[in-house]
Design a protein around this motif. Structure first.
Motif: not given
Length: 343
Positions: A320-341
């Motif tokens: 995502a830091e290299q501008g990959d939008t799909e990776a940025a979306e995957a990161l956000k979804q992963l974090q949203d679905e695993n807030k306890e982590i």
């Protein structure tokens, strides 16, 4: 869904590791004499002699410039240029440099093909002289007209940068026909793109294969891509895997990502997620964003690696830091679905 990307050919510049080794102090004249004795020194030994010369300071400037006028390889030129800069960042202003460069030009003007080609390189890179592409082209052409393959390649690349593709193809072909792998690879790409020549996928594959057969990893990667797409060759995933592996084992990140993708999908090789993760990781560690994204998916899903959301987030973030939008979306979804982590 894992990433598929279009592979493009890029000629890589070769990085030189400057060797520093302690040695018995010798006179400038003795060092220069040893340096010019080509039959008894390999590249590593020449680099050590150049480094030792640099410790002699300003008196060594003429010797280093004379060495550059006779250097047989780009690595020798680069190591001498670094030594000159180490002696004095403003060495070009020194009278010793001015006099030695005048002698360098006299040798080139007298028709010495090595001096002509090397002077072209110096003007191209701004070593000992002001960077000047027009002057570089002039000296490259003199050496190229005498049949020097490296000068022909250098002239071809200048023509290409100036968008004179027909002239670029002319000189690259001359170098390619002498067996220069870089020229063969670039000529192949001109045929693939139809730049300066009529577009011809089969001819492109022919020249790219010649470069690949000589071990050029960029050409091996492109040849693998041609087999993946069937452009100029018969579609063959096993052949694609063969050429990707050759380049991947030389450290080419795009080839590593590509080989990982074949293992991931079971194309041309037996499907093996652990092997896919291995090659994705090698490419990801070199900064390949697509490999970082795919490795993130493998960690998120626990495919080929032990499931680890923290590792998944790490690799998604790098992509995502290299501008990959799909990776940025995957990161956000992963974090949203695993807030306890991630809280």
């Amino acid at each position: 869904m894992k990433r598929n990307k279009f592979l493009s050919f890029a000629v890589s510049a070769l990085a030189l590791v400057f060797c520093v080794a302690g040695a018995e102090e010798r006179s400038v004249e003795r060092l220069e004499s040893e340096l010019r004795d080509w039959k008894h020194h390999g590249l590593a030994e020449r680099e050590k002699l150049v480094e030792e010369l640099s410790r002699a300071g300003h008196p060594a400037i003429p010797s280093l410039i004379r060495f550059m006028s006779e250097a047989r390889t780009g690595s020798d030129l680069l190591s001498a240029g670094k030594a000159l800069a180490a002696i004095d960042p403003d060495f070009r202003k020194r009278p010793e440099c001015t006099a030695a460069m005048e002698e360098f030009r006299r040798v080139a003007e007298a028709g010495n093909v090595i001096a002509q080609r090397n002077l072209g390189i110096l003007y191209r890179d701004g070593i000992g002289v002001e960077k000047d592409e027009e002057a570089a082209g002039k000296w490259y052409r003199k050496a190229a007209d005498q049949g020097d393959a490296r000068a022909q390649f250098g002239l071809g690349t200048i023509c290409y940068r100036n968008r004179d593709y027909a002239e670029a193809a002319k000189w690259l072909r001359k170098a390619a026909e002498q067996g220069m792998a870089l020229a063969q690879g670039v000529l192949g790409m001109l045929y693939a793109k139809g730049q300066g020549v009529k577009q011809d996928s089969a001819e492109a594959a022919k020249w790219i294969r010649k470069a690949a057969d000589q071990g050029l990893p960029e050409a091996q990667t492109v040849l693998g891509t041609l087999y993946m797409s069937g452009a100029g060759v018969k579609l063959d995933f096993a052949e694609a895997a063969k050429w990707f592996r050759k380049a991947a084992e030389q450290g080419n990140a795009t080839a590593q990502w590509s080989l990982g993708s074949l293992y991931d999908e079971g194309k041309g090789v037996k499907q093996d997620f652990a092997e896919a993760a291995k090659w994705y990781r090698k490419a990801a560690e070199q900064g390949d964003a697509a490999a970082q994204y795919n490795l993130g998916i493998m960690y998120e899903e626990g495919t080929g690696v032990k499931q680890d959301f923290t590792e998944a987030a790490k690799w998604y973030r790098k992509a995502a830091e290299q501008g990959d939008t799909e990776a940025a979306e995957a990161l956000k979804q992963l974090q949203d679905e695993n807030k306890e982590i991630f809280e």
